[in-house]
Write an enzyme that holds these catalytic residues in place. Structure first.
Site, PDB file in Angstrom:
ATOM      1  N   GLY A 619       0.815  -1.034   0.111  1.00 63.45           N
ATOM      2  CA  GLY A 619       0.057  -0.111  -0.003  1.00 63.45           C
ATOM      3  C   GLY A 619       0.962   1.116   0.237  1.00 63.45           C
ATOM      4  O   GLY A 619       2.120   1.301   0.181  1.00 63.45           O
ATOM      5  N   SER A 622       0.267   7.829   3.966  1.00 67.66           N
ATOM      6  CA  SER A 622       0.167   9.358   3.552  1.00 67.66           C
ATOM      7  C   SER A 622       1.387   9.867   3.175  1.00 67.66           C
ATOM      8  O   SER A 622       1.582  11.035   2.605  1.00 67.66           O
ATOM      9  CB  SER A 622      -0.195   9.968   5.005  1.00 67.66           C
ATOM     10  OG  SER A 622      -1.267   9.383   5.640  1.00 67.66           O
ATOM     11  N   PHE A 623       2.596   9.125   3.461  1.00 66.45           N
ATOM     12  CA  PHE A 623       3.964   9.813   3.073  1.00 66.45           C
ATOM     13  C   PHE A 623       4.945   8.761   2.459  1.00 66.45           C
ATOM     14  O   PHE A 623       6.139   8.906   2.871  1.00 66.45           O
ATOM     15  CB  PHE A 623       4.483  10.648   4.308  1.00 66.45           C
ATOM     16  CG  PHE A 623       4.315  10.010   5.505  1.00 66.45           C
ATOM     17  CD1 PHE A 623       5.065   9.155   6.084  1.00 66.45           C
ATOM     18  CD2 PHE A 623       3.166  10.280   6.347  1.00 66.45           C
ATOM     19  CE1 PHE A 623       5.139   8.426   7.394  1.00 66.45           C
ATOM     20  CE2 PHE A 623       2.773   9.891   7.559  1.00 66.45           C
ATOM     21  CZ  PHE A 623       3.811   9.056   7.967  1.00 66.45           C
ATOM     22  N   GLY A 624       4.289   7.697   1.854  1.00 68.07           N
ATOM     23  CA  GLY A 624       5.260   6.712   1.369  1.00 68.07           C
ATOM     24  C   GLY A 624       4.804   5.465   1.267  1.00 68.07           C
ATOM     25  O   GLY A 624       3.563   4.988   1.773  1.00 68.07           O
ATOM     26  N   ASP A 737      -6.074  13.313  10.384  1.00 70.18           N
ATOM     27  CA  ASP A 737      -6.029  12.523   9.108  1.00 70.18           C
ATOM     28  C   ASP A 737      -6.815  11.324   9.192  1.00 70.18           C
ATOM     29  O   ASP A 737      -6.573  10.218   8.764  1.00 70.18           O
ATOM     30  CB  ASP A 737      -4.584  12.260   8.411  1.00 70.18           C
ATOM     31  CG  ASP A 737      -4.777  12.221   6.820  1.00 70.18           C
ATOM     32  OD1 ASP A 737      -5.815  12.470   6.404  1.00 70.18           O
ATOM     33  OD2 ASP A 737      -3.957  11.721   6.421  1.00 70.18           O
TER      34      ASP A 737
END
Ligand SMILES: *[C@@H]1O[C@H](CO)[C@@H](O)[C@H](O)[C@H]1NC(C)=O
Length: 934
Positions: A619, A622-624, A737
């Site tokens: 997957g 949010s940041f990688g 988030d």
């Protein structure tokens, strides 16, 4: 002329029953200070001071109308106790019991009360005040099982319990008899007078039994809506013969509605439903039909097998006009929303007619504590009337147990522990003690009990017995040694005598019998008895005198204060020391409270090995990217690589590691470890086998279909995770988030919230944290976006979107689905406001869902996306709403455990009016939207 003679007839007809009834009425003005006769009804109201010793009388600042009954309320402490009124009844007689509640006190700023009402051990209702000026009425029809009933208030989740009036009205003959009355009460859900002349209800003296017949003009929220076109109101002055079963008031029967276009239909909410109900229709022909006219109709809705085809012809069924006909459904299963309609038959010349309806819910009677147990407790209570510990009322175990007993959870409950240490008990231990055969612990120490230990040979479950520090005499019963589970026996410092049963001295149990000078210990070997006795007696005497003397001296010094107290009068204040359970407090303030389980450092080479050189990508966070891995110890992990470690991600990395390693909660994805090597920053999480919620809802490739209950339980888990971040951590943590792709599912489909990369600890002293706006399109709180002030309520907004996704199966943002509005919020809000919750439901769920449970979630979702953060519920309230929905869906009895004023005032079931109230979400200047406004 004709009119007045009819009235006269009516008057004469009513008088006799009125007079014999009214003397039996009990009308208690709770909190009232004096007795008086209400001029509007002629009823005599009495102050409740003779009925209850607890609570205090409160001046109702905004009483309803000018009824004296509502000038005062009695308020009770919001504690762990229950507060009960005991009303005398005649065994096996049927009664109407009515409790009313008008809060009034709307300007104190405190949350409105929410508490529970019990009749004996049966949970009657949850009183949720949403409107301070409204009189909430609860009516129950019972057949008394004994010579009294207890009406109890307890278990406030907000505010404190209070009551305005309590009324008992005996019924006559077989009124309201049902086949189920041994096991069920009837909780009245609706009693409506159709065609009523005004909004006022009809009650005593028009109804000699003082039932309250609500007017069909009094349209509460979503109560009696969906009226068929052509519905007309009719009335007559003619007398109606009501002498059938339930004796409804003539005045109620003199009015009706007729469906002049062939149909009568209504929709109403039934509080506490779905349930099995007893439903009555009251029908009396009050129009003059000419010879060739007929009125024939049938029930079209709801579908009741065996009834829908039956044709009603009132005059024929009732044997003449102006005579009552009462078709009834003694056991029909009804939903929360009841839509009913009557339609005329083809050959009928007139449309259907309806004078009144009455619908009651069957409420299962929960057994009171075993009567022998209760009787035994009474025997103990009578030893010390009026003392402090003895003030508790109602059933010993239900709904809350008396402070000095512990009960089993069986039905009926049994007493398992009697905790009467140092309660200034005097006299003999009651013989009734032998009835408590469920008893495991007996604590009677530190009293002034005299006489011998009563026969308790059948209390075979005893494990702990404390009889020490009394004045008991006589022998220690030998059967105690045979009790299978007895572990501790304390009888020290009494005046017991005789031989100590040898079975107690085998070392199996803790046994303390010191300080009983007359107790004799039998010596094992009979032959040597004299010798041992002879030689040791001198030593023994000296020794015993020494030891006992010392012990007694010490004991007396030590016991002095409490000894003095036990010489006091029985009703003196009890000592503060009492056996009490330990309470643990949550939210202790430390993030470490769940254990020092801190993430550990993992080397890059270990991670390369675990992920087989980052070969299986599962997957994108949010940041990688995120990779699957398996550690040497077999633990499966998700390895998250921070994409641009240098800039933005840098701070996130530090945040996340610091936060996550300190937070542990069942509904938060645990951080296993981290790695920072070769310009790589890597976080290692526990692997969640079932991926993200987003995949389950939106990816058509995913075949696993989530049913409604699974969705609810996922929502509950995720909400609890967020609630923990908001309230379990100090300072609290805002996720920032929240979205379906950040809600992950483990192997058991339990949901855990992940990705705290954007989390920032909310400052303790600020209610908001101002920062650069972060978040995901579609989930972003518009208020936060507009003024960049972050509060927990921003997470609530995002979670509201998650709830809408769970309901609808739709994505939060989509031009194809929502057109120019593009956002789920506008679409869902306008449909829900119109009351059309079915249109937002995921089609794959249709037919397999209880509408009331859906409404619960829809309501809380809509409140969560309120434009103003302050109007949104707290996570905790959302958790409770979800739990409520789960209970409803599972078909259990509805049981609101909480509601606080901040949002429930606006919330009630399917309360959203059909005249929709559109609030533009960009209109931040207005106050909170009130969906219940008319
Ligand atoms: C009513 O009918 C249902 C289903 O037939 C049954 O389970 C229930 O015991 C009946 N009585 C009451 C009071 O609910």
């Amino acid at each position: 002329m004709a009119l007045s003679s009819h009235l006269l007839v009516l008057f004469l007809h009513l008088i006799p029953s009125v007079i014999c009834q009214v003397t039996e009425f009990v009308s208690i003005d709770c909190g009232g200070t004096s007795n008086y006769t209400d001029p509007s009804t002629g009823l005599v109201w009495v102050s409740d001071t003779g009925f209850i010793r607890h609570g205090h009388s409160v001046d109702n600042k905004n009483p309803n109308g000018d009824s004296t009954q509502y000038k005062w309320t009695r308020d009770f402490p919001a504690d762990r106790n229950k507060y009960c009124y005991t009303l005398s009844t005649t065994e096996r007689r049927r009664y109407l019991v009515r409790a009313t509640f008008q809060y009034g006190n709307s300007d104190s700023g405190d949350p409105f009360p929410n508490f529970q009402l019990y009749l004996d051990a049966t949970m009657w209702s949850t009183i949720t005040v949403l409107d301070a000026s409204r009189v909430y009425v609860e009516e129950m029809i019972i057949r008394a099982t004994s010579t009294s009933i207890d009406v109890c208030l307890c278990c406030a989740s907000t505010g404190s319990p209070f009551i305005s009036t309590l009324e008992l009205r005996p019924l006559n003959l077989s009124m309201y008899a049902t086949d189920y009355e041994d096991s069920f009460y009837l909780a009245v859900a609706a009693r409506v007078n159709f065609g009523a002349p005004s909004k006022d209800p009809i009650r005593y003296p028009d109804d000699p039994y003082d039932r309250i017949w609500e007017s069909d003009l009094d349209r509460r929220q979503n109560f009696l809506v969906g009226v068929a076109p052509g519905t007309e109101r009719i009335s007559t002055y003619k007398n109606i013969n009501v002498r059938t079963r339930e004796f409804p008031p003539v005045k109620v029967m003199q009015t009706a509605v007729v469906g002049t276009q062939g149909r009568l239909s209504y929709r109403l909410n039934l509080e506490g439903f779905p349930a099995n109900a007893r439903a009555y229709a009251y029908l009396a022909e009050i129009e003059d039909l000419s010879k060739n006219e007929t009125r024939k109709f049938r029930l079209e809705q709801p579908q009741v097998p065996g009834y829908n085809n039956a044709i009603v012809n009132i005059a024929e069924n009732a044997n003449g006009s102006c005579t009552l006909y009462e078709p009834s459904y003694m056991n029909v299963s009804l939903d929360f929303v009841l839509s009913f309609s009557f339609v005329k038959t083809q050959d009928s010349t007139r449309g259907p007619l309806l004078n009144a309806i009455e619908i009651s819910k069957y409420l299962q009677i929960i057994p009171k504590t075993e009567s022998n147990d209760a009787m035994t407790l009474d025997a103990f209570r009578s030893m010390c009337r009026g003392s402090d510990w003895n003030h508790e009322e109602g059933d010993p175990c239900i709904p809350t147990q008396w402070e000095w007993v512990t009960c089993s959870s069986s039905s009926p409950p049994r007493i398992t522990k009697l905790a009467l240490s140092e309660k200034h008990l005097k006299g003999k231990i009651p013989d009734e003690l032998k009835h408590l055969d469920g008893l495991t612990e007996l604590w009677l120490d530190g009293n002034s009990l005299t006489g011998s230990i009563p026969d308790i040979s059948n209390l075979l479950n005893l494990t702990i017995v404390h009889l020490e520090n009394n004045r008991l005499t006589g022998p220690i019963p030998s059967y105690l040694g045979d009790f299978p589970s007895l572990r501790e026996l304390y009888v020290q410092n009494n005046s017991l005598s005789g031989e100590i049963p040898p079975t107690l001295l085998t070392g199996k149990l803790v046994f303390n019998y010191d300080g009983n000078p007359e107790l004799i210990q039998r010596v094992q070997h009979k032959k040597n008895f004299k010798l041992i006795f002879g030689t040791s007696i001198g030593v023994l005497v000296v020794f015993v005198v020494f030891i006992l003397g010392g012990l007694l001296l010490f004991h007396n010094l030590w016991k002095k204060p409490s000894q003095e107290k036990s010489n006091d009068k029985c009703n003196s204040l009890s000592t503060t020391s009492k056996p009490s359970a330990a309470y643990s407090l949550v939210n202790g303030g430390s993030l470490m409270e769940e254990g020092p389980d801190v993430a550990y450092y993992i080397t890059l080479s270990d991670l390369e090995e675990a992920t087989q050189n980052f070969s299986r990508r599962i997957g994108k966070g949010s940041f990688g990217p995120v990779y699957y891995g398996k550690m040497k110890d077999g633990k499966e992990v998700a390895v998250k690589i921070l994409a641009n470690a240098s800039s933005h991600g840098n701070q996130q990395f530090v945040n996340e590691v610091a936060l996550l390693s300190r937070i542990h909660h069942r509904n938060l994805v645990p951080l296993v470890g981290c790695c920072e090597e070769a310009h790589q920053r890597i976080l290692v999480y526990e692997y969640m086998h079932n991926g993200s919620l987003q995949e389950h809802i939106h990816d058509s490739v995913n075949q696993k279909h989530l049913d409604w209950l699974s969705r609810l339980s996922i929502a509950e888990d995720a909400a609890k995770g967020l609630e923990y971040l908001h309230t379990g951590c100090n300072p609290s943590i805002i996720h920032r988030d929240v979205k379906t792709s950040n809600i992950l599912l483990d192997i058991n489909m339990r949901a855990k919230v992940s990705d705290f990369g954007l989390s920032r600890q909310a400052d303790e002293n600020l209610t908001h944290v101002s920062s650069i706006v972060c978040g995901t399109v579609g989930y972003l709180d518009p208020e936060y976006y507009a003024n960049q002030q972050l509060t927990e309520k921003s997470d609530v907004y995002s979670f509201g979107i998650v709830l809408l996704e769970l309901i609808s199966g739709r994505k939060p943002v989509s031009i194809e689905e929502y057109g120019s509005e593009w956002h789920i919020v506008h679409w869902a809000r306008s449909l829900i406001r119109k009351g059309d919750v079915m249109s937002i439901l995921d089609p794959s769920l249709a037919g397999n869902i209880k509408i009331e449970s859906l409404w619960r979630i829809a309501e809380v979702a809509i409140l969560s996306i309120e434009p103003h953060g302050a109007c949104r519920p707290k996570m905790q309230e959302i958790v409770l709403a979800i739990q409520d929905a789960i209970r409803i869906e599972k078909g259990k009895q509805k049981n609101y455990t909480t509601c606080s004023r901040s949002w429930t005032r606006q919330s009630s079931h399917i309360s959203l009016p059909s005249a929709s109230l559109e609030i533009d979400s960009s209109d931040f200047s207005s106050g909170c939207s009130v969906p219940s406004a008319r």
